[in-house]
Design an enzyme around this catalytic site. Structure first.
Site, PDB file in Angstrom:
ATOM      1  N   GLY A  71       0.835  -1.212   0.000  1.00 16.51           N
ATOM      2  CA  GLY A  71       0.000   0.000   0.000  1.00 16.51           C
ATOM      3  C   GLY A  71       0.861   1.250   0.000  1.00 16.51           C
ATOM      4  N   VAL A 119      16.847   8.434  -1.142  1.00 18.22           N
ATOM      5  CA  VAL A 119      17.634   7.297  -1.646  1.00 18.22           C
ATOM      6  C   VAL A 119      18.391   7.733  -2.905  1.00 18.22           C
ATOM      7  CG1 VAL A 119      17.415   5.047  -2.819  1.00 18.22           C
ATOM      8  CG2 VAL A 119      16.156   5.469  -0.679  1.00 18.22           C
ATOM      9  N   ARG A 177      19.145  10.738  -4.136  1.00 17.50           N
ATOM     10  CA  ARG A 177      20.172  11.788  -4.010  1.00 17.50           C
ATOM     11  C   ARG A 177      21.384  11.286  -3.214  1.00 17.50           C
ATOM     12  NH1 ARG A 177      16.815  17.109  -4.072  1.00 17.50           N
ATOM     13  NH2 ARG A 177      16.070  16.966  -6.230  1.00 17.50           N
ATOM     14  N   ARG A 231       1.021  -5.000  -5.014  1.00 20.71           N
ATOM     15  CA  ARG A 231       1.315  -6.220  -4.239  1.00 20.71           C
ATOM     16  C   ARG A 231       1.527  -7.308  -5.288  1.00 20.71           C
ATOM     17  NH1 ARG A 231      -2.783  -3.723  -0.821  1.00 20.71           N
ATOM     18  NH2 ARG A 231      -1.703  -3.038   1.056  1.00 20.71           N
ATOM     19  N   ASP A 257       5.444  -5.079   5.875  1.00 21.38           N
ATOM     20  CA  ASP A 257       6.118  -6.349   6.184  1.00 21.38           C
ATOM     21  C   ASP A 257       6.011  -7.380   5.057  1.00 21.38           C
ATOM     22  OD1 ASP A 257       3.474  -6.753   6.694  1.00 21.38           O
ATOM     23  OD2 ASP A 257       3.733  -7.437   8.765  1.00 21.38           O
ATOM     24  N   GLY A 258       4.937  -7.322   4.256  1.00 19.12           N
ATOM     25  CA  GLY A 258       4.826  -8.227   3.105  1.00 19.12           C
ATOM     26  C   GLY A 258       5.978  -7.971   2.134  1.00 19.12           C
ATOM     27  N   THR A 314       4.396   2.389   5.669  1.00 14.01           N
ATOM     28  CA  THR A 314       2.988   1.980   5.763  1.00 14.01           C
ATOM     29  C   THR A 314       2.273   2.882   6.756  1.00 14.01           C
ATOM     30  OG1 THR A 314       1.472   0.289   6.628  1.00 14.01           O
ATOM     31  CG2 THR A 314       3.736   0.125   7.367  1.00 14.01           C
ATOM     32  N   ILE A 315       1.046   3.230   6.428  1.00 13.65           N
ATOM     33  CA  ILE A 315       0.301   4.096   7.363  1.00 13.65           C
ATOM     34  C   ILE A 315      -0.042   3.366   8.657  1.00 13.65           C
ATOM     35  CG2 ILE A 315      -0.686   5.501   5.517  1.00 13.65           C
ATOM     36  CD1 ILE A 315      -3.414   4.005   6.144  1.00 13.65           C
ATOM     37  N   ASP A 316       0.063   2.027   8.650  1.00  7.05           N
ATOM     38  CA  ASP A 316      -0.434   1.245   9.792  1.00  7.05           C
ATOM     39  C   ASP A 316       0.471   1.292  11.024  1.00  7.05           C
ATOM     40  OD1 ASP A 316      -2.400   0.503   8.000  1.00  7.05           O
ATOM     41  OD2 ASP A 316      -1.448  -1.403   7.492  1.00  7.05           O
ATOM     42  N   ASP A 359       2.653  -0.791  11.806  1.00 11.11           N
ATOM     43  CA  ASP A 359       2.575  -2.137  12.391  1.00 11.11           C
ATOM     44  C   ASP A 359       3.850  -2.951  12.185  1.00 11.11           C
ATOM     45  OD1 ASP A 359       2.310  -2.389   9.663  1.00 11.11           O
ATOM     46  OD2 ASP A 359       0.616  -3.767   9.728  1.00 11.11           O
ATOM     47  N   ARG A 406     -17.611  15.218  13.691  1.00  9.68           N
ATOM     48  CA  ARG A 406     -18.078  15.714  14.990  1.00  9.68           C
ATOM     49  C   ARG A 406     -19.043  16.906  14.807  1.00  9.68           C
ATOM     50  NH1 ARG A 406     -16.747  16.205  20.467  1.00  9.68           N
ATOM     51  NH2 ARG A 406     -15.103  14.672  20.293  1.00  9.68           N
ATOM     52  N   ARG A 437      -5.262  -2.100   9.152  1.00 10.81           N
ATOM     53  CA  ARG A 437      -5.281  -3.559   8.981  1.00 10.81           C
ATOM     54  C   ARG A 437      -5.579  -4.201  10.330  1.00 10.81           C
ATOM     55  NH1 ARG A 437      -3.349  -6.092   4.420  1.00 10.81           N
ATOM     56  NH2 ARG A 437      -2.056  -4.332   3.877  1.00 10.81           N
ATOM     57  N   GLU A 461     -10.042  -0.893  11.775  1.00  5.12           N
ATOM     58  CA  GLU A 461     -10.433  -1.687  10.610  1.00  5.12           C
ATOM     59  C   GLU A 461     -10.549  -3.185  10.911  1.00  5.12           C
ATOM     60  OE1 GLU A 461      -7.347  -1.491   7.682  1.00  5.12           O
ATOM     61  OE2 GLU A 461      -8.659  -2.180   6.090  1.00  5.12           O
TER      62      GLU A 461
HETATM   63  O1  F6P Z   1      -1.418  -1.355   4.851  1.00 11.55           O
HETATM   64  C1  F6P Z   1      -2.034  -0.158   4.512  1.00 11.55           C
HETATM   65  C2  F6P Z   1      -3.518  -0.372   4.309  1.00 11.55           C
HETATM   66  O2  F6P Z   1      -4.095   0.863   3.929  1.00 11.55           O
HETATM   67  C3  F6P Z   1      -4.254  -0.962   5.486  1.00 11.55           C
HETATM   68  O3  F6P Z   1      -4.550  -0.022   6.482  1.00 11.55           O
HETATM   69  C4  F6P Z   1      -5.466  -1.553   4.817  1.00 11.55           C
HETATM   70  O4  F6P Z   1      -5.926  -2.665   5.555  1.00 11.55           O
HETATM   71  C5  F6P Z   1      -4.926  -2.002   3.491  1.00 11.55           C
HETATM   72  O5  F6P Z   1      -3.746  -1.288   3.253  1.00 11.55           O
HETATM   73  C6  F6P Z   1      -5.878  -1.783   2.334  1.00 11.55           C
HETATM   74  O6  F6P Z   1      -5.309  -2.362   1.209  1.00 11.55           O
HETATM   75  P1  F6P Z   1      -5.812  -2.099  -0.279  1.00 11.55           P
HETATM   76  O7  F6P Z   1      -5.305  -0.771  -0.717  1.00 11.55           O
HETATM   77  O8  F6P Z   1      -5.213  -3.212  -1.062  1.00 11.55           O
HETATM   78  O9  F6P Z   1      -7.307  -2.124  -0.256  1.00 11.55           O
END
Ligand code: F6P
Length: 319
Positions: free
Chosen positions: A11, A23, A25, A72, A103-104, A125-127, A129, A154, A171, A222
């Site tokens: 993602g 990277v 530069r 991916r 991590d993938g 990654t925004i997660d 994680d 709100r 995720r 999520e």
């Molecule tokens: O890993 C980043 C992320 O945005 C997760 O928060 C989310 O579960 C996933 O990717 C969504 O993946 P896709 O863009 O394949 O729908």
């Protein structure tokens, strides 16, 4: 090392462009040639890449997404795909690779390193994680985007005396949920790490109602999902009109924050330094604010703790 490749995988995350810039530069400064590989490992397998010069990465530090595109890649999980990618690297003279992703993507970098092409991975990654690092590129921007959107929800929840159930990305990780939940004064936060039955949420809303509060924000991560069901149950049991909103991919876009641009620049610079020393199968990140690197397999086997104390702060002050 005279020639390296750089790709983004998985993602996209705001700040990936800043990492590509750093990277490119850094490597050029070290007299290396840099090939930008398109669409993640797909580009490596199919030879889809182009040389980057210092001007190729101008005017991208402020842009979300990734100029190299991302994907991916299922093919890269199999020996045939890895061998094709290795052959392309040998043919193009790519002696090392920087992989920016989650991590993938790190698994792919470890597999390619094991086949003789040293790779250094950068957590993007925004997660947030990734266990070996306390910070991943994109996390801060995504949290700020989610916070702004929840603030808007709100306004309308307040105007209608409603409950807004908001599902944020992450995720299986609840880091975006707990941080935005605190920042937006959510009455309840539900994450996979801190699961709670909807009855607890209802009870808290009802208790809070008695103190004169009429509108509510519930943040759901999520991985917990079911935000529509949660909203329905809240409405049924409290009589408060409830609406569910899934923020979705809007959280992945937008101009990166200072934190993401700086972190991406530091990690990109450091990753090239490691690669230039001939090191491969490494992942870079931050621990206690310091920049560190780990063996990729070791990094993947680490477990990231959930900040229960932060969660408790949220629950203690938002009612
Ligand atoms: O890993 C980043 C992320 O945005 C997760 O928060 C989310 O579960 C996933 O990717 C969504 O993946 P896709 O863009 O394949 O729908």
């Amino acid at each position: 090392m005279k020639k390296i490749g750089v790709l983004t995988s998985g993602g996209d995350a705001p700040g990936m462009n800043a990492a590509i810039r750093a990277v490119t530069r850094t490597a050029i400064k070290m007299n290396m040639t840099v090939l930008g590989v398109f669409k993640g490992y797909n580009g490596l397998i199919h030879g889809d890449m182009k040389q980057l010069d210092i001007r190729s990465v101008s005017d991208i530090i402020q842009k979300g997404g990734t100029m190299l595109y991302t994907a991916r890649c299922n093919e890269f999980r199999f020996e045939e795909g890895l061998q094709k990618a290795k052959a392309v690297c040998l043919m193009k003279g790519i002696e090392g690779l920087i992989v920016i992703g989650g991590d993938g993507s790190f698994r792919g970098a470890a597999d390619l390193s094991a086949r003789g092409i040293p790779c250094v991975a950068i957590p993007g990654t925004i997660d947030n994680d990734i266990s070996m690092t306390e910070y991943t590129i994109g996390f801060d921007t995504a949290m700020n985007t989610a916070m702004e959107l929840i603030d808007k929800l709100r306004d309308t929840a307040q105007s209608h005396d409603r409950c807004s159930v908001v599902e944020v990305m992450g995720r299986h990780a609840g880091y975006i949920a707990v941080n935005t939940g605190i920042a937006c004064g959510a009455t309840y936060i539900i994450t996979e790490e801190m699961p709670h039955p909807v009855e607890d949420v209802i009870e808290r809303i009802q208790n809070t109602q008695t103190t004169g509060k009429h509108h509510f924000i519930v943040v759901v991560s999520e991985g917990v999902g079911n935000s529509q069901d949660i909203a329905k149950k809240i409405e049924q049991h409290t009589g408060i009109e409830s609406r569910a909103t899934i923020l979705g991919h809007v959280q992945r876009g937008g101009t990166p924050t200072v934190r993401d641009r700086v972190a991406a620049s530091q990690l990109g610079h450091y990753a090239v330094e490691l690669l230039s020393q001939g090191l491969g199968n490494r992942v870079v990140g931050f621990q206690k604010g310091e920049i560190v690197n780990y063996d990729i397999q070791e990094a993947l086997s680490m477990k990231k703790g959930f900040d229960e104390r932060l969660y408790r702060v949220a629950m203690d002050i938002s009612f």
